[in-house]
Each structure stands twice: as C-alpha cells, then as structure tokens.
Write an enzyme that holds these catalytic residues in place. Structure first.
Site, PDB file in Angstrom:
ATOM      1  N   ARG A 143       0.840  -1.211   0.000  1.00 56.34           N
ATOM      2  CA  ARG A 143       0.000   0.000   0.000  1.00 56.34           C
ATOM      3  C   ARG A 143       0.868   1.252   0.000  1.00 56.34           C
ATOM      4  O   ARG A 143       0.616   2.197  -0.751  1.00 56.34           O
ATOM      5  CB  ARG A 143      -0.932  -0.020   1.218  1.00 56.34           C
ATOM      6  CG  ARG A 143      -2.153  -0.925   1.049  1.00 56.34           C
ATOM      7  CD  ARG A 143      -2.869  -1.144   2.377  1.00 56.34           C
ATOM      8  NE  ARG A 143      -4.129  -1.857   2.216  1.00 56.34           N
ATOM      9  CZ  ARG A 143      -4.231  -3.177   2.044  1.00 56.34           C
ATOM     10  NH1 ARG A 143      -3.135  -3.908   1.999  1.00 56.34           N
ATOM     11  NH2 ARG A 143      -5.423  -3.750   1.913  1.00 56.34           N
ATOM     12  N   SER A 157     -12.431  -9.261   5.590  1.00 57.53           N
ATOM     13  CA  SER A 157     -11.167  -8.546   5.834  1.00 57.53           C
ATOM     14  C   SER A 157     -11.341  -7.040   5.934  1.00 57.53           C
ATOM     15  O   SER A 157     -10.572  -6.261   5.351  1.00 57.53           O
ATOM     16  CB  SER A 157     -10.155  -8.877   4.721  1.00 57.53           C
ATOM     17  OG  SER A 157      -9.940 -10.254   4.625  1.00 57.53           O
ATOM     18  N   GLU A 175      -6.702 -14.432   6.779  1.00 57.06           N
ATOM     19  CA  GLU A 175      -5.327 -14.859   6.547  1.00 57.06           C
ATOM     20  C   GLU A 175      -4.743 -15.604   7.752  1.00 57.06           C
ATOM     21  O   GLU A 175      -3.715 -16.259   7.624  1.00 57.06           O
ATOM     22  CB  GLU A 175      -4.466 -13.649   6.207  1.00 57.06           C
ATOM     23  CG  GLU A 175      -4.325 -12.635   7.327  1.00 57.06           C
ATOM     24  CD  GLU A 175      -3.803 -11.297   6.804  1.00 57.06           C
ATOM     25  OE1 GLU A 175      -4.392 -10.765   5.848  1.00 57.06           O
ATOM     26  OE2 GLU A 175      -2.818 -10.799   7.359  1.00 57.06           O
ATOM     27  N   HIS A 202      -8.515 -17.471  -2.585  1.00 59.49           N
ATOM     28  CA  HIS A 202      -7.171 -16.944  -2.297  1.00 59.49           C
ATOM     29  C   HIS A 202      -6.128 -17.659  -3.169  1.00 59.49           C
ATOM     30  O   HIS A 202      -6.466 -18.161  -4.239  1.00 59.49           O
ATOM     31  CB  HIS A 202      -6.875 -17.076  -0.800  1.00 59.49           C
ATOM     32  CG  HIS A 202      -7.436 -15.926  -0.005  1.00 59.49           C
ATOM     33  ND1 HIS A 202      -6.729 -15.269   0.973  1.00 59.49           N
ATOM     34  CD2 HIS A 202      -8.631 -15.301  -0.071  1.00 59.49           C
ATOM     35  CE1 HIS A 202      -7.464 -14.295   1.488  1.00 59.49           C
ATOM     36  NE2 HIS A 202      -8.630 -14.302   0.882  1.00 59.49           N
ATOM     37  N   ARG A 242       0.842 -19.625   3.136  1.00 59.18           N
ATOM     38  CA  ARG A 242       0.273 -19.884   4.460  1.00 59.18           C
ATOM     39  C   ARG A 242      -0.039 -21.370   4.651  1.00 59.18           C
ATOM     40  O   ARG A 242      -0.132 -21.840   5.793  1.00 59.18           O
ATOM     41  CB  ARG A 242      -0.952 -19.000   4.689  1.00 59.18           C
ATOM     42  CG  ARG A 242      -0.614 -17.519   4.597  1.00 59.18           C
ATOM     43  CD  ARG A 242      -1.567 -16.641   5.352  1.00 59.18           C
ATOM     44  NE  ARG A 242      -1.359 -15.247   5.025  1.00 59.18           N
ATOM     45  CZ  ARG A 242      -0.385 -14.472   5.520  1.00 59.18           C
ATOM     46  NH1 ARG A 242       0.467 -14.981   6.391  1.00 59.18           N
ATOM     47  NH2 ARG A 242      -0.271 -13.209   5.163  1.00 59.18           N
ATOM     48  N   LYS A 263       6.969 -15.780  -0.871  1.00 62.04           N
ATOM     49  CA  LYS A 263       5.956 -14.823  -1.344  1.00 62.04           C
ATOM     50  C   LYS A 263       5.822 -13.655  -0.377  1.00 62.04           C
ATOM     51  O   LYS A 263       5.679 -12.501  -0.794  1.00 62.04           O
ATOM     52  CB  LYS A 263       4.622 -15.546  -1.499  1.00 62.04           C
ATOM     53  CG  LYS A 263       3.492 -14.714  -2.071  1.00 62.04           C
ATOM     54  CD  LYS A 263       2.264 -15.592  -2.275  1.00 62.04           C
ATOM     55  CE  LYS A 263       1.172 -14.822  -3.014  1.00 62.04           C
ATOM     56  NZ  LYS A 263       0.615 -13.740  -2.230  1.00 62.04           N
TER      57      LYS A 263
END
Length: 448
Positions: A46, A214, A329, A356, A401, A426
C-alpha cells in the site's frame, strides 16, 4: 506443479522439494526464543502504491522484501516510477513518474499487485497488460475491472473477469460513483480507493455484496490515505468517499507483519515455552493483531511489554469456535493448531478463502485429512476434529500460508514433509532459517 486440493497427492518420489518439518515433543518451558519478523506485506505494497502516486519523492523504511513486494516494485517501475534501494535492502526511495507505450506487468500470485495496480495503470498513458502465475489466472478480478469501466476506463478482459487483461491508460481517470461487490475480496475496495484521490472527481464507492471480508484491510487503506493527506469519508456502512487532491510524499517506516508472526507465536503453544516478537504496535489496522487473543483462547497466554509481544504455552492446545471473517489470513495458522488441539474447533466466516492463492478451505481439509486428521468444509469455514496424526507429505498448492501451517503441525507430528516450502518467499523469505533458529539451542540467547 502441485495437485489441486482434493486430488490425490503426488508420491514423495515425485517431489524434489520436500522440507522435513522439525519436531519437538511438547514440554512446558523448553522453547525460549525471540523472532524478528520482517515488515508487513500489506502495508509495504500500500505504501509503495501511494508513493508512486504522490506529489514528490518519498522513502519507505523497514519494507518487506519478498516476491510479492518485489513484483509491486517492478510493476510501478514499469508504469514510470523510479524505485531505488537505500542503505539496506528494506529501504526504498520512490520518485513518481509517467509512462506511455505498451507495458506488461507480471502479478505473480500477488493479490495486492493484480488488484492495486489496475487503477494506477489507468492513470498512466500506456496500454498495460497484466498477467500472472497459472494460479493467479483463476483468482476473481471481475468486480474491480467492472468498477474501473464504471469510472470511464477502457478494460479488455475478453469478458472473463480474470487475468490476463489489458488496461488502456488515458493519462487520467474521470472518477465518480461506482458500485462494487467485494464479497470475494476486500482488495477490490482497496485497489480503487488507493488511486482515487488522483481521479478527476475523486471516488464514491459502495459495496453491494451480502458480506465483506477482511474489513481491517480496508481500514488500513483508509488510514494510510489519511496519513498521506487524502480526505476520506468512511462514516457510512460499506460506503467510502475519497476527495480528489494530492497524495503527500512521505518518509515512513513499516510495522512488522503480524500475520507472519502468527506461526512463530503459535509454536509456543505447540512445543511449550515462550516466543517473543519485538516491534509489536500498540495500535494497528493489521488483522494479525488478533493473534494474541486467539492464542489465549487456545490455551496460551500473551502480554505486551513495551513493543515486545510475549506468548507462552504449555503444549496443551484448546479447540476454538471463532469467526475469522475479519482476519481470514490467520485461518491456516489456527487450523493447524486446531488439528493438534485437545478438542474440536469450528472456524467460521471464511468462505472467501476459496478464492485466495488456492482454495484454502479445500487445501486445509485435504492436507489435515491426509495426515490422519478430520477436517470438514462447511458453507463458510471448517470443522476440525482432532485425531491422532501421522507423518506424510503436506502439499502447499503454491500457498505460503499452507506451508507455514504444515510447519506448525510438523512441530508436533514426526515425519511431516512440507512440499514447496519455498513458496513462503511470497511474503516471508528465509522462513525455514527463522523457524530453525527459533528452535535451535539457546547458545546465543535468542533460540530455544
């Protein structure tokens, strides 16, 4: 290439990239480690986008260096920004710029790249084609592409709503009002909001779906925009209004990635002992901030002393019934703990994880079941009933993950081999070194 969740695993002989997850029998107090976690991926990408859209050169310190963030840097360079490394690999200097002609952007498997870059591309003077990994080509993109069309941007995706697609940048975006169904990903909202101050009319975005996952990530986007001097009205439910205006160039430092800290903190519950993570913020919009509460509910204890979060466990893990809608997540970490807990768990509110990096619900159910556990999908999550587990290959489906979830289970269950653990690069390069360092004898005072 990995198999699809739900299909039979390939045999170990077919794997050239198996990582034997270290195992520690649970003994209270045996683990005593401090883990320095790199910067947040969500914040890094961001900040990078805002820096590329800013009114002057800016600096990003403590940035995460990973595949996803390097892909974002490459994308912004392709769109005309100058990004140079500073005195350390985690320091970047960004100078906004423009570009014309034909540009191709590789999104890899990064949702933040494929969903944040299109609006930036629309502000360029270039014809920008975005593509990514094979797995990225099935991740939903339709809502953000339709949103851009509604703002006057020319988009060619062949009607598929998927990668690859082309944005015809016109040097400006009209902006205005648009409705977006962000049920599948909050990134559809963030991707438009991040660039909206540069739209001629700004942006009024209304979410039209039945659910919105989220939300902390949208809050993060709004907070970063306001820090950059952008006026954002988020006072109405599911409606965000961004006023047109400059994005201030800044010198900012990135918080540690609290979600990436999750597996290390979870290890304290699995092995028994204490894990500390320095740099933990007192206030944050990161969904990973839920980890201390979740781990406490599952049998650990957590406290914040200054900026150091300490989690302690005994090796006993309690099942949990939890809605992870705001922090999907974290689901792989919690699911891994649930598989070795002493009572059943139910994870709710995470149907969006089916879109995802892989179908995470199917992947988790498949891999936990493959090791002898019982994990069943529901309409919006998982029910996990602990069973005696055995060793075996834990497939990751290119999902970072999933790899860390396999490491957590392997810490308790001997013989777990995590396939393609390198996929952790990643968002967390060097994961296996950090994991092994956490478990190493405390010869230097930083390991177990």
């Amino acid at each position: 290439m990995t198999s699809t969740p739900g299909t039979p695993a390939t045999s170990p002989a077919e794997h050239a990239d198996l990582w034997a997850a270290p195992t520690l029998a649970p003994v209270a107090g045996q683990l005593d480690a401090t883990v320095e976690v790199p910067g947040s991926k969500s914040l890094t990408n961001r900040y990078l986008v805002l820096a590329a859209l800013a009114d002057g050169p800016g600096t990003l310190r403590g940035a995460l260096r990973s595949r996803d963030t390097d892909l974002m840097v490459d994308a912004l360079r392709s769109l005309g920004a100058t990004v140079t490394e500073g005195e350390s690999p985690s320091e970047w200097h960004i100078t906004p710029g423009t570009v014309s002609g034909d540009v191709t952007v590789d999104c890899g498997l990064a949702g933040t790249v494929m969903r944040f870059v299109p609006a930036v591309a629309a502000l360029s003077g270039a014809r920008v084609t975005l593509d990514g990994d094979e797995g990225a080509r099935v991740r939903p993109m339709g809502p953000i592409l339709d949103g851009l069309r509604g703002l006057g941007v020319r988009v060619d995706d062949g009607g598929r709503g998927l990668l690859p697609f082309t944005i015809q940048g016109a040097g400006s975006v009209r902006g205005g009002s648009v409705d977006v169904d962000a049920s599948a990903s909050s990134q559809f909202v963030s991707g438009l909001l991040l660039a909206a101050a540069r739209f001629e009319q700004g942006l009024t975005l209304r979410h039209t779906g039945a659910t919105l996952p989220s939300i902390p990530h949208i809050d993060m986007t709004v907070e970063l925009l306001r820090e950059a001097g952008v006026t954002v009205d988020a006072s109405r439910p599911a409606i965000w209004q961004v006023s047109p205006g400059p994005v201030a160039a800044r010198d900012v430092r990135v918080e540690p990635d609290l979600s990436n800290a999750g597996p290390f903190l979870a290890a304290a519950l699995v092995a028994g002992g204490t894990v500390r993570v320095p740099g933990w913020p007192t206030t944050t919009t990161q969904p990973g901030a839920m980890m201390p509460e979740l781990l406490t509910r599952m049998g650990g204890s957590a406290h914040l002393d200054g900026d150091v979060l300490t989690v302690t466990g005994t090796g006993e893990i309690h099942g949990i019934d939890v809605d992870l809608h705001a922090a999907g997540e974290l689901a792989p970490t919690i699911a891994a703990l649930a598989a070795i807990a002493g009572s059943p768990s139910r994870l709710r509110g995470i149907a969006h994880l089916r879109g995802h990096e892989t179908d995470r619900l199917a992947a988790l159910a498949t891999e936990i079941t493959r090791l002898g556990g019982q994990a069943e999908q529901t309409s919006d999550g998982l029910v996990i009933t602990p069973r005696p587990l055995h060793g075996g290959v834990f497939e990751t489906y290119h999902d970072h993950r999933m790899a860390t979830a396999g490491a957590i289970i392997g810490l308790r269950v001997p013989g777990v081999q995590v396939q393609d653990v390198g996929t952790t690069a990643k968002t967390l390069p060097g994961f296996t070194d950090l994991w092994s360092g956490m478990l190493a004898p405390a010869s230097d005072g930083t390991g177990a």
